[in-house]
Design a protein around this motif. Structure first.
Motif, PDB file in Angstrom:
ATOM      1  N   ASP A  89       1.998  -3.331 -44.843  1.00  0.00           N
ATOM      2  CA  ASP A  89       3.024  -3.719 -43.706  1.00  0.00           C
ATOM      3  C   ASP A  89       2.334  -4.930 -42.716  1.00  0.00           C
ATOM      4  N   GLY A  90       1.046  -5.202 -42.780  1.00  0.00           N
ATOM      5  CA  GLY A  90       0.993  -6.531 -42.126  1.00  0.00           C
ATOM      6  C   GLY A  90       0.083  -6.094 -40.771  1.00  0.00           C
ATOM      7  N   CYS A  91      -0.163  -4.552 -40.751  1.00  0.00           N
ATOM      8  CA  CYS A  91      -0.802  -4.385 -39.264  1.00  0.00           C
ATOM      9  C   CYS A  91      -2.191  -4.489 -39.303  1.00  0.00           C
ATOM     10  N   LEU A  92      -2.789  -4.895 -40.252  1.00  0.00           N
ATOM     11  CA  LEU A  92      -4.298  -5.111 -40.264  1.00  0.00           C
ATOM     12  C   LEU A  92      -4.649  -6.233 -41.446  1.00  0.00           C
ATOM     13  N   GLN A  93      -5.871  -6.800 -41.135  1.00  0.00           N
ATOM     14  CA  GLN A  93      -6.193  -7.909 -41.845  1.00  0.00           C
ATOM     15  C   GLN A  93      -7.125  -7.481 -43.167  1.00  0.00           C
ATOM     16  N   ASP A  94      -7.999  -6.488 -42.902  1.00  0.00           N
ATOM     17  CA  ASP A  94      -9.058  -6.210 -43.569  1.00  0.00           C
ATOM     18  C   ASP A  94      -9.649  -4.528 -43.156  1.00  0.00           C
ATOM     19  N   VAL A  95     -10.155  -3.981 -43.974  1.00  0.00           N
ATOM     20  CA  VAL A  95     -10.541  -2.500 -43.578  1.00  0.00           C
ATOM     21  C   VAL A  95     -11.526  -2.029 -44.439  1.00  0.00           C
TER      22      VAL A  95
ATOM     23  N   PHE B  68     -12.951   1.076 -40.254  1.00  0.00           N
ATOM     24  CA  PHE B  68     -13.260  -0.012 -39.143  1.00  0.00           C
ATOM     25  C   PHE B  68     -12.303  -1.367 -39.833  1.00  0.00           C
ATOM     26  N   ALA B  69     -11.622  -1.656 -39.023  1.00  0.00           N
ATOM     27  CA  ALA B  69     -10.553  -2.696 -39.528  1.00  0.00           C
ATOM     28  C   ALA B  69     -10.516  -4.103 -38.814  1.00  0.00           C
ATOM     29  N   GLY B  70     -10.164  -5.108 -39.317  1.00  0.00           N
ATOM     30  CA  GLY B  70     -10.183  -6.348 -38.712  1.00  0.00           C
ATOM     31  C   GLY B  70      -8.719  -6.710 -38.344  1.00  0.00           C
ATOM     32  N   VAL B  71      -8.358  -7.224 -37.241  1.00  0.00           N
ATOM     33  CA  VAL B  71      -6.861  -7.461 -36.862  1.00  0.00           C
ATOM     34  C   VAL B  71      -6.882  -8.915 -36.410  1.00  0.00           C
ATOM     35  N   SER B  72      -5.887  -9.543 -36.407  1.00  0.00           N
ATOM     36  CA  SER B  72      -5.666 -11.027 -35.932  1.00  0.00           C
ATOM     37  C   SER B  72      -5.449 -11.211 -34.410  1.00  0.00           C
ATOM     38  N   SER B  73      -4.952 -10.032 -33.856  1.00  0.00           N
ATOM     39  CA  SER B  73      -4.797 -10.005 -32.271  1.00  0.00           C
ATOM     40  C   SER B  73      -4.867  -8.665 -31.772  1.00  0.00           C
ATOM     41  N   ILE B  74      -4.848  -8.603 -30.417  1.00  0.00           N
ATOM     42  CA  ILE B  74      -4.956  -7.330 -29.756  1.00  0.00           C
ATOM     43  C   ILE B  74      -3.417  -6.708 -29.713  1.00  0.00           C
ATOM     44  N   ALA B  75      -2.501  -7.697 -29.961  1.00  0.00           N
ATOM     45  CA  ALA B  75      -0.950  -7.207 -30.364  1.00  0.00           C
ATOM     46  C   ALA B  75      -1.028  -6.363 -31.529  1.00  0.00           C
TER      47      ALA B  75
ATOM     48  N   LEU C   9     -19.737  -5.461 -42.440  1.00  0.00           N
ATOM     49  CA  LEU C   9     -18.805  -4.464 -42.369  1.00  0.00           C
ATOM     50  C   LEU C   9     -17.487  -5.046 -43.195  1.00  0.00           C
ATOM     51  N   LEU C  10     -16.925  -6.291 -42.788  1.00  0.00           N
ATOM     52  CA  LEU C  10     -15.830  -6.692 -43.645  1.00  0.00           C
ATOM     53  C   LEU C  10     -16.215  -7.948 -44.150  1.00  0.00           C
ATOM     54  N   GLU C  11     -15.502  -8.635 -45.198  1.00  0.00           N
ATOM     55  CA  GLU C  11     -16.007  -9.856 -45.804  1.00  0.00           C
ATOM     56  C   GLU C  11     -15.866 -10.996 -44.913  1.00  0.00           C
ATOM     57  N   GLY C  12     -14.935 -11.010 -44.191  1.00  0.00           N
ATOM     58  CA  GLY C  12     -14.692 -12.192 -43.220  1.00  0.00           C
ATOM     59  C   GLY C  12     -14.694 -11.784 -41.848  1.00  0.00           C
ATOM     60  N   ALA C  13     -14.823 -12.855 -40.902  1.00  0.00           N
ATOM     61  CA  ALA C  13     -14.907 -12.716 -39.454  1.00  0.00           C
ATOM     62  C   ALA C  13     -13.354 -12.264 -39.049  1.00  0.00           C
ATOM     63  N   CYS C  14     -13.352 -11.459 -38.062  1.00  0.00           N
ATOM     64  CA  CYS C  14     -12.182 -11.517 -37.489  1.00  0.00           C
ATOM     65  C   CYS C  14     -11.996 -11.603 -36.093  1.00  0.00           C
ATOM     66  N   PRO C  15     -10.904 -12.007 -35.170  1.00  0.00           N
ATOM     67  CA  PRO C  15     -11.310 -12.073 -33.725  1.00  0.00           C
ATOM     68  C   PRO C  15     -10.985 -10.948 -32.911  1.00  0.00           C
ATOM     69  N   TRP C  16     -10.601  -9.923 -33.944  1.00  0.00           N
ATOM     70  CA  TRP C  16     -10.619  -8.397 -33.156  1.00  0.00           C
ATOM     71  C   TRP C  16     -10.791  -7.308 -34.013  1.00  0.00           C
TER      72      TRP C  16
END
Length: 474
Positions: free
Chosen positions: A314-320, A230-237, A278-285
Motif C-alpha cells: 500500500d506504500g506505507c513503508l519503504q523497507d522492513v 524495524f521499518a524505513g519510511v520516507s517521511s514522518i507523515a 538493519l535495512l539494505e538502504g538508508a531512509c530519512p525516518w
C-alpha cells in the motif's frame, strides 16, 4: 527563634535511626542525593533522610512541618527535570524513599500489586512475571527508578500506546500529607465512584502536595508471544500513515510504535559502531514496532508479517525487517535505547519532551526543521520518540565546532522557538518528564491564568507552609 541544625538532626536521628540520617557535618558525601543525574541541578541539603516505613515518613514530615524545614522526596533520582534534588534557596532535606521497597501484595486474580514507593520498577516487573503477569511500564531507567517517582512524574515509556501512562496504571495510593496525616487510598478497584478521585491530585504532582509511600497498580496477563519489526519510511507523515494501518490490522495486539530520525540512527552508529545493519538502504525516518498477545510466537509473527507486507504494497513503508527471534528483537530495541547514550557522548544538546495530536506531528516537524536551521545554522536535530501516543523527544544538538557550554546558553531561545509552536498546535511542553526545576518558568508562560490559579489554590490548601518540594512545578 534561631534554627539549631544540630538539634534538628539529633531529633531526626532519634526518629529513624542514626545510620539513616546522612549529613555533611559528619563527613557524609551527599552529592549522589543533591545532584541530578544529568548534572544540571544541585542544591545544598541539611540532611538526607532514609525512613524505613510509612510511620517513619509521618514522623519526619511532622518534624519538618513543626520546624519549617522543607522536604524534597526522592526515589531513584533518575528524573530529567531536576525535580528530585534541592533548590539553591531555603532549608531543605532530601527524603530518600529507597528503604520503602517491599512488594506488599501481588494479587493475580485481581491483576493488581501493592508496593511501597521505593520499590525498583524492574523488581516489580520481575515479580509480576514470576506470577504470570505483566507490569507494562517500561523505560530506560527501570533498573534504578522507583515506583513512587514513576507515579510522582506520571512516567510514560514505550508501551503507552497499549497500556497508558503511569496515571492509567494506578488504582490506589497511600500518601503522607504535609501535616503528617496518612491518607489511605490503597484500593484495588477499577470502579469506585464515591466522590473526588483524590489519588489523581498526587500523580504527576512531583511531590509538591504530599509524599507517596505506597501504591496499588494494575497488572495484566503476561503476553505469550512478541514480534518486533524495524521499518524505513520516507517521511514522518508516512510513519503516521503506517501507524494507522498497523493499528487497524493488529488492533490491541499493537504494543509500541517508536519513530527515529535518520540523524538519530547515524548518531548511534557513530558511537556504537557494532550496531548491526538493519535495512539494505538508508531512509530519512525509521519506525520500531512491537506487537504482543497471549498466543504463539508463530501465529503472531505470521499476523505481523501479513500486516507489514500489506503496508508495503500500500506504500506505507519503504523497507522492513521482522525480528526472527528474541535476540534480534532485543538488538532492535537496543538501537532505540542507545540514542540517549549517543547524545550524552556527543556533547551539548538541548532536550525537548513534547506531545502533540498525532495528526499534527508531521506539520510540526516539517515546519520546525527548516526554522531551526534558519535560526541556528548547522544545528543537528535528533528526533525520536513514542509516535504511537504523540510524544516526541525533539532534541537539538549543537552545530559542529560549537562548545557544549556555549550551546547551552541558547537554551531559552531554542525552547521558545519550539514550544511556541507546540502550544499553538494545542500540544504540551512536557509529555512524560514532568516540570521540576527545569521547566517551571516555562509552565508559567504556557499555562492559562485560570489553570495556574487552580493549581496554586490546591497547593495552598494542602501545603500552606510550603514544605513539600519547594521550587518545583509552581
Amino acid at each position: 527563634m534561631s534554627f539549631d541544625s544540630q538539634a534538628w538532626l539529633a531529633e531526626a536521628r532519634a526518629l529513624i535511626g542514626e545510620a539513616h540520617v546522612l549529613s555533611a557535618d559528619r563527613g557524609d558525601d551527599l552529592s549522589a542525593y543533591t545532584r541530578d543525574w544529568r548534572n544540571k541541578f544541585e542544591g545544598p541539603a541539611l540532611a538526607v533522610l532514609r525512613p524505613a516505613d510509612t510511620g517513619e515518613v509521618q514522623a519526619i514530615v511532622r518534624l519538618a512541618a513543626r520546624t519549617g524545614v522543607a522536604l524534597v522526596p526522592q526515589g531513584g533520582n533518575t528524573g530529567m527535570c531536576g525535580g528530585s534534588v534541592p533548590t539553591a534557596g531555603g532549608r531543605q532535606a532530601v527524603l530518600q524513599l529507597g528503604r520503602l521497597n517491599r512488594i506488599l501484595e501481588l494479587d493475580p486474580e485481581n491483576n493488581t500489586a501493592t508496593v511501597e514507593a521505593g520499590c525498583i520498577l524492574q523488581a516489580l516487573q520481575e515479580q509480576a512475571a514470576a506470577a504470570g503477569r505483566l507490569f507494562p511500564l517500561s523505560l530506560g531507567a527501570e533498573g534504578s527508578c522507583q515506583i513512587g517517582g514513576n507515579i510522582a512524574t506520571n512516567a510514560g515509556g514505550v508501551q503507552v500506546l497499549r497500556y497508558g501512562n503511569m496515571r492509567d496504571l494506578v488504582l490506589g495510593l497511600e500518601v503522607v500529607l504535609p501535616d503528617g496525616e496518612r491518607l489511605d487510598l490503597l484500593r484495588g478497584l477499577r470502579k469506585d465512584n464515591t466522590g473526588y478521585d483524590l489519588k489523581q491530585l498526587f500523580i504527576g504532582a512531583e511531590g509538591t502536595l504530599g509524599i507517596i509511600t505506597a501504591a496499588t497498580v494494575k497488572l495484566f496477563p503476561a503476553p505469550g508471544a512478541e514480534a518486533v519489526a524495524f521499518a524505513g519510511v520516507s517521511s514522518i507523515a508516512q510513519a503516521v500513515q503506517l501507524l494507522g494501518a498497523m493499528r487497524g490490522r493488529l488492533g490491541e495486539r499493537f504494543t509500541a510504535f517508536e519513530v527515529i530520525s535518520g540523524a538519530a540512527v547515524d548518531l548511534v552508529r557513530h558511537y556504537f559502531p557494532d550496531t548491526p545493519p538493519l535495512l539494505e538502504g538508508a531512509c530519512p525516518w525509521y519506525v520500531l514496532m512491537e506487537a504482543s498477545d497471549g498466543g504463539s510466537d508463530e501465529a503472531l509473527h505470521e499476523a505481523m508479517q501479513t500486516a507489514l507486507m500489506a503496508c508495503l504494497e500500500d506504500g506505507c513503508l519503504q523497507d522492513v525487517v521482522l525480528a526472527g527471534n528474541l535476540a534480534q528483537g532485543q538488538a532492535l530495541w537496543m538501537l532505540r535505547e542507545n540514542i540517549t547514550h549517543a547524545q550524552q557522548m556527543d556533547g551539548g544538546n538541548i532536550k525537548h519532551d513534547i506531545s502533540l495530536p498525532i495528526s499534527r506531528i508531521p506539520a510540526f516537524v516539517e515546519q520546525m526543521l527548516p526554522r531551526l536551521q534558519q535560526a541556528f545554522p548547522g544545528v543537528r536535530p535528533i528526533v525520536y520518540g513514542h509516535l504511537g501516543d504523540g510524544n516526541l523527544h525533539f532534541n537539538v544538538s549543537a552545530p559542529r565546532g560549537v562548545a557544549p557550554a556555549a550551546w547551552q546558553r541558547e537554551t531559552d531561545a531554542v525552547n521558545t522557538l519550539l514550544h511556541d509552536v507546540v502550544v499553538a498546535m494545542r500540544g504540551s511542553i512536557s509529555a512524560e518528564h514532568g516540570i521540576g526545576q527545569l521547566k517551571r518558568h516555562e509552565l508559567a508562560l504556557y499555562k492559562t491564568p485560570a489553570e495556574l490559579d487552580v493549581m496554586r489554590r490546591i497547593k495552598q490548601a494542602l501545603d500552606p507552609q510550603g514544605v513539600m518540594n519547594p521550587g518545583k512545578v509552581l
